[in-house]
Design a protein around this motif. Structure first.
Motif, PDB file in Angstrom:
ATOM      1  N   LYS A  59     -48.074  45.296  17.260  1.00  0.00           N
ATOM      2  CA  LYS A  59     -48.173  45.387  15.811  1.00  0.00           C
ATOM      3  C   LYS A  59     -47.449  44.189  15.211  1.00  0.00           C
ATOM      4  CE  LYS A  59     -44.208  48.500  15.084  1.00  0.00           C
ATOM      5  NZ  LYS A  59     -43.771  49.761  14.425  1.00  0.00           N
ATOM      6  N   ALA A  60     -47.995  43.683  14.115  1.00  0.00           N
ATOM      7  CA  ALA A  60     -47.435  42.497  13.468  1.00  0.00           C
ATOM      8  C   ALA A  60     -47.237  42.774  11.990  1.00  0.00           C
ATOM      9  CB  ALA A  60     -48.372  41.306  13.646  1.00  0.00           C
ATOM     10  N   SER A  61     -46.117  42.336  11.452  1.00  0.00           N
ATOM     11  CA  SER A  61     -45.864  42.482  10.019  1.00  0.00           C
ATOM     12  C   SER A  61     -46.767  41.537   9.240  1.00  0.00           C
ATOM     13  CB  SER A  61     -44.399  42.181   9.701  1.00  0.00           C
ATOM     14  OG  SER A  61     -43.542  43.117  10.327  1.00  0.00           O
ATOM     15  N   VAL A  62     -47.325  42.052   8.143  1.00  0.00           N
ATOM     16  CA  VAL A  62     -48.181  41.243   7.273  1.00  0.00           C
ATOM     17  C   VAL A  62     -47.496  41.157   5.912  1.00  0.00           C
ATOM     18  CG1 VAL A  62     -50.434  41.020   6.194  1.00  0.00           C
ATOM     19  CG2 VAL A  62     -50.248  42.030   8.480  1.00  0.00           C
ATOM     20  N   PRO A  63     -47.068  39.974   5.501  1.00  0.00           N
ATOM     21  CA  PRO A  63     -46.378  39.841   4.218  1.00  0.00           C
ATOM     22  C   PRO A  63     -47.336  39.997   3.049  1.00  0.00           C
ATOM     23  CG  PRO A  63     -46.716  37.690   5.198  1.00  0.00           C
ATOM     24  CD  PRO A  63     -47.164  38.694   6.217  1.00  0.00           C
ATOM     25  N   GLY A  64     -46.786  40.367   1.900  1.00  0.00           N
ATOM     26  CA  GLY A  64     -47.566  40.410   0.670  1.00  0.00           C
ATOM     27  C   GLY A  64     -48.423  41.651   0.533  1.00  0.00           C
ATOM     28  N   ARG A  65     -49.414  41.537  -0.356  1.00  0.00           N
ATOM     29  CA  ARG A  65     -50.315  42.641  -0.675  1.00  0.00           C
ATOM     30  C   ARG A  65     -51.738  42.217  -0.369  1.00  0.00           C
ATOM     31  NH1 ARG A  65     -49.694  42.671  -6.642  1.00  0.00           N
ATOM     32  NH2 ARG A  65     -48.975  40.535  -6.260  1.00  0.00           N
ATOM     33  N   GLY A  66     -52.497  43.119   0.200  1.00  0.00           N
ATOM     34  CA  GLY A  66     -53.886  42.803   0.473  1.00  0.00           C
ATOM     35  C   GLY A  66     -54.596  43.948   1.171  1.00  0.00           C
ATOM     36  N   TRP A  67     -55.841  44.191   0.766  1.00  0.00           N
ATOM     37  CA  TRP A  67     -56.660  45.203   1.431  1.00  0.00           C
ATOM     38  C   TRP A  67     -57.928  44.599   2.017  1.00  0.00           C
ATOM     39  CZ3 TRP A  67     -53.989  48.748   3.131  1.00  0.00           C
ATOM     40  CH2 TRP A  67     -53.020  49.419   2.368  1.00  0.00           C
ATOM     41  N   SER A  68     -57.957  43.282   2.212  1.00  0.00           N
ATOM     42  CA  SER A  68     -59.075  42.712   2.954  1.00  0.00           C
ATOM     43  C   SER A  68     -59.033  43.252   4.383  1.00  0.00           C
ATOM     44  CB  SER A  68     -58.993  41.186   2.970  1.00  0.00           C
ATOM     45  OG  SER A  68     -57.807  40.741   3.600  1.00  0.00           O
ATOM     46  N   SER A  69     -60.206  43.478   4.944  1.00  0.00           N
ATOM     47  CA  SER A  69     -60.268  43.968   6.321  1.00  0.00           C
ATOM     48  C   SER A  69     -60.117  42.798   7.277  1.00  0.00           C
ATOM     49  CB  SER A  69     -61.600  44.675   6.558  1.00  0.00           C
ATOM     50  OG  SER A  69     -61.760  45.768   5.678  1.00  0.00           O
ATOM     51  N   PRO A  70     -59.574  43.032   8.472  1.00  0.00           N
ATOM     52  CA  PRO A  70     -59.462  41.940   9.452  1.00  0.00           C
ATOM     53  C   PRO A  70     -60.824  41.527   9.976  1.00  0.00           C
ATOM     54  CG  PRO A  70     -58.753  44.035  10.408  1.00  0.00           C
ATOM     55  CD  PRO A  70     -58.996  44.293   8.954  1.00  0.00           C
ATOM     56  N   VAL A  71     -60.968  40.238  10.267  1.00  0.00           N
ATOM     57  CA  VAL A  71     -62.143  39.731  10.981  1.00  0.00           C
ATOM     58  C   VAL A  71     -61.659  39.060  12.261  1.00  0.00           C
ATOM     59  CG1 VAL A  71     -63.616  39.509   8.953  1.00  0.00           C
ATOM     60  CG2 VAL A  71     -62.185  37.569   9.652  1.00  0.00           C
ATOM     61  N   LEU A  72     -62.545  39.019  13.250  1.00  0.00           N
ATOM     62  CA  LEU A  72     -62.157  38.590  14.588  1.00  0.00           C
ATOM     63  C   LEU A  72     -63.199  37.641  15.161  1.00  0.00           C
ATOM     64  CD1 LEU A  72     -60.613  38.992  17.372  1.00  0.00           C
ATOM     65  CD2 LEU A  72     -62.154  40.921  17.749  1.00  0.00           C
ATOM     66  N   ALA A  73     -62.738  36.525  15.728  1.00  0.00           N
ATOM     67  CA  ALA A  73     -63.636  35.604  16.435  1.00  0.00           C
ATOM     68  C   ALA A  73     -62.835  34.801  17.451  1.00  0.00           C
ATOM     69  CB  ALA A  73     -64.342  34.658  15.468  1.00  0.00           C
TER      70      ALA A  73
END
Length: 420
Positions: A56-70
């Motif tokens: 698990k990694a801390s994500v700073p700030g605010r955001g509800w974008s979903s993760p994308v992977l490539a």
């Protein structure tokens, strides 16, 4: 089950071939097809903060974008600062190593006027639209605050801030990449429109006014590209109607009206030659629409069925085989016949729901706003396999790859993978 999964993807084209399309990647909102259907295998069905967490990694700030992977990298957007004092608001893109969760780079893309992000719904954020990743570019969208392209090392290639509109409750709809066009909705409080940028340099290619009869013109839906034989159409819901558009010119080809429905969020689904679209607040209705041969206003001729009971306001639906699955914001899950609307079952899941469901290996994954992941068997009998509580608020949808699920919660990015 594989045949059922494939049948849900027939005639669906969510993006151009330029998007990374390997089965283990998740390059845009709702995955390779834009429909929430995954070919990934060996996914965990049970997890908790202390079980089946690879990292698990801390994500700073605010955001509800979903993760994308490539190609072994995870990309997220976030809004950092701007919450008080002298702290400037920065709109950022972050890249994580999918193997170990290490932050590879963190780039500031925009530093907007803090006032631009103030009109925000409690379920929204300044960084809600989901990025798109291709073989050599990452496209990020922050609604009225700007759109940009980066290379995969985090360098900004171009940025676009000239498309101005008046947001209501912030931004939310994600873009879609069609050939060399990046297309998204600009459905604000006044004079809403649909727009396309040149993916090479960010210049505006076309803008199409919505001309909606709805009094409240703001919506947040993500478009979907579909193919019917040799014909491609961009499907884009907005307040008051859903329209089919020519993706090259932006010309409206047809529309189905749904009254005063506004604040439309769910992404359309296309299966069995039918579009499944929700009409939004205040009276949500799920529409099944036949777009074949549609031209002009086809409200009275091309609506196959409507469903009113527990229709979703925020989560998108999911089609597999002959079935359509959807969940209301209040947690009522439904399995219905996609062609006839015959309901096979309904079941209440605890909590409220904004994230869109995912199908993989015959299982459907739902994520509640309270951070609970529900896993059920796809089928005509409701069967709950697991309830998985991460204990942290979550509105983003999953990204899926072979053996792992990536989940964004309020402060954390999780990689869930079986320890077996």
């Amino acid at each position: 089950m594989l045949s059922r999964i494939l049948s849900s993807c027939v005639c669906i084209v969510a993006c151009s071939g330029a998007i990374v399309s390997a089965g283990e990647d998740w390059p845009q909102f709702r995955g390779p097809s834009g429909q929430g259907v995954s070919t990934a295998v060996h996914l965990p069905t049970e997890w908790s903060p202390s079980r089946n967490v690879a990292w698990k990694a801390s994500v700073p700030g605010r955001g509800w974008s979903s993760p994308v992977l490539a190609n072994g990298r995870i990309y997220l957007t976030s809004a950092v600062g701007g919450s008080g004092g002298d702290s400037a608001l920065t709109l950022r893109v972050m890249c994580f190593d999918a193997g170990n969760g290490k932050t590879l780079w963190d780039t500031e893309v925009f530093r907007p006027d803090p006032g631009a992000a103030r009109a925000m719904h409690s379920k929204n954020s300044p960084a809600s639209p989901t990025p798109i990743v291709t073989a050599d570019r990452l496209f990020v969208h922050f609604g009225h605050m700007g759109t940009a392209a980066l290379d995969l090392d985090g360098k900004v290639v171009w940025s676009q801030t000239t498309l101005r509109y008046s947001p209501v409750h912030g931004n939310g709809g994600s873009p879609v990449l069609v050939g060399d066009s990046l297309i998204f909705s600009c459905d604000g409080g006044h004079e809403p429109f649909l727009a396309a940028l040149d993916a090479k340099d960010g210049q505006v290619k076309w803008k199409t006014p919505r001309n909606t009869p709805a009094q409240r013109t703001f919506s947040f839906a993500t478009p979907l590209l579909i193919e019917m034989g040799s014909v491609s159409q961009l499907i884009s819901p907005t307040s008051g109607f859903v329209g089919g558009y020519n993706p090259a010119s932006g010309k409206e080809l047809w529309r189905v009206r749904y009254g005063e429905g506004y604040s439309v969020v769910p992404r359309p689904v296309f299966a069995h030659g039918l579009l499944y679209v929700s009409s939004g607040f205040d009276n949500p209705i799920l529409y099944a629409i036949n777009p074949i041969g549609a031209s002009g206003d086809v409200t009275d001729s091309h609506v196959v069925w409507t469903h009113r009971k527990q229709a979703p306001l925020t989560p998108s639906a999911l089609a597999t085989g002959d079935d359509l699955y959807f969940i209301s914001d209040g947690g009522i899950a439904t399995c219905a016949d996609a062609k006839t609307d015959k309901v096979h079952w309904t079941h209440r899941l605890d909590g409220n729901f904004s994230a869109s469901p995912v199908l993989a290996e015959g299982h459907i994954y739902f994520q509640s706003e309270q951070g609970m992941g529900f896993v059920i068997d796809a089928g005509h009998t409701f069967k709950l396999l697991a309830e998985n509580d991460l204990g942290e608020r979550s509105l983003a949808s999953y990204a899926v790859t072979d053996g792992a699920i990536f989940i964004r919660t309020e402060k954390t990015l999780w990689k869930i993978a079986s320890s077996k």
